[in-house]
Design an enzyme around this catalytic site. Sequence first.
Site, short mmCIF file in Angstrom:
data_model
loop_
_atom_site.label_atom_id
_atom_site.label_comp_id
_atom_site.label_asym_id
_atom_site.label_seq_id
_atom_site.Cartn_x
_atom_site.Cartn_y
_atom_site.Cartn_z
N HIS A 1 24.86 15.57 -13.81
CA HIS A 1 24.31 16.67 -13.01
C HIS A 1 22.80 16.74 -13.16
O HIS A 1 22.21 16.12 -14.05
CB HIS A 1 24.95 18.00 -13.39
N ASP B 1 19.75 19.57 -13.49
CA ASP B 1 19.55 20.99 -13.79
C ASP B 1 18.83 21.73 -12.68
O ASP B 1 19.15 22.89 -12.37
CB ASP B 1 18.79 21.14 -15.11
N HIS C 1 21.76 13.58 -15.90
CA HIS C 1 22.30 13.41 -17.25
C HIS C 1 23.72 13.96 -17.36
O HIS C 1 24.21 14.65 -16.46
CB HIS C 1 21.41 14.12 -18.29
N ARG D 1 31.11 19.92 -31.61
CA ARG D 1 29.68 19.72 -31.34
C ARG D 1 29.06 21.06 -30.97
O ARG D 1 29.50 21.73 -30.05
CB ARG D 1 29.53 18.73 -30.18
#
Length: 314
Positions: A225, A227, A283, A293
Amino acid sequence: MSTLRRAGPRKAEDRSQYGDQTRLGMIKKKSKQATWQKWFTVAVSVTISIACTVVLWDYLHEDDFKEVFARQTDILEGKFFEVPCSKDYESHKRFAGCTPTKCGRAVQDTVVNREEALKMLRIAKRGLSLGGSDGGASILDLHSGALSMGKQFVNIYRYFGDQINDLFDEEDFALYSDVRWRIQKEIAKAFGINITRLHLTKPTFFSRMNNTEAKTMHDEYWHPHIDKVTYGSFDYTSLLYLSDYKIDFGGGKFVFVDELVNRTVEPRIGRVSFFTSGSENLHYVEKVAWGTRYAITVSFTCDPVHAIEDPSLP
């Protein structure tokens, strides 16, 4: 005697027929053997080809033509990779001294120390302990109060009321603000912009990811996607990692999708990664294979209309 003489040719004929049948049988047998050997050879060749294809596919799929931009074991005092700016910013109002004219991505391991990162991790864990997604991705936004809860979101300040004061204190929010300001300074320095024209924007949030099966689209964090497309206000995006790749979790690397080779950032507790938010920095995050995570996304805009304040206790 005459009877024996008459029998002789028939026996010779029988022997001849028997010999022909034997030779025919041997030919058929050899033919079957040859056919079997042929098909066996073909089967082995196909099996080997499939195995090679699988190995090659696994290699390409796993590496995906990736180059490690920042390893978990590296301690980087400022690594920068410049890329040409996309045209995404042209469709938005430009702000002199802030809108990206120099684009790229950077990693810095000395902005936030390990002790501070561990304190930020404790803030994230305390907040996320109030809820969490049914899927593999949960978020906590201390600005808006948004918290993943099952398949939806709730506002922690309204939903939990005074309980919030038992989870967080002024010191937590002071650290949050200080860390945000340090990241903002690094972004301004790296891209040569006026720090006073750069503003914190929403959404800015803690994230927790694991390998639980996705239940809603909000759990599917692994899709590539942009940003600036997802959030028009974004001009610069940053992440502070709060857990260690290959120690606290497997998978979950951050991947920049570039034309010839993708570049990865391996999370390291206290590591700050930041980049311009346009399509020059397409990214995604790899699926987490095991463990958990943690990170915090801190977002910035050049447009004061979309500026937000640091969070504070209600």
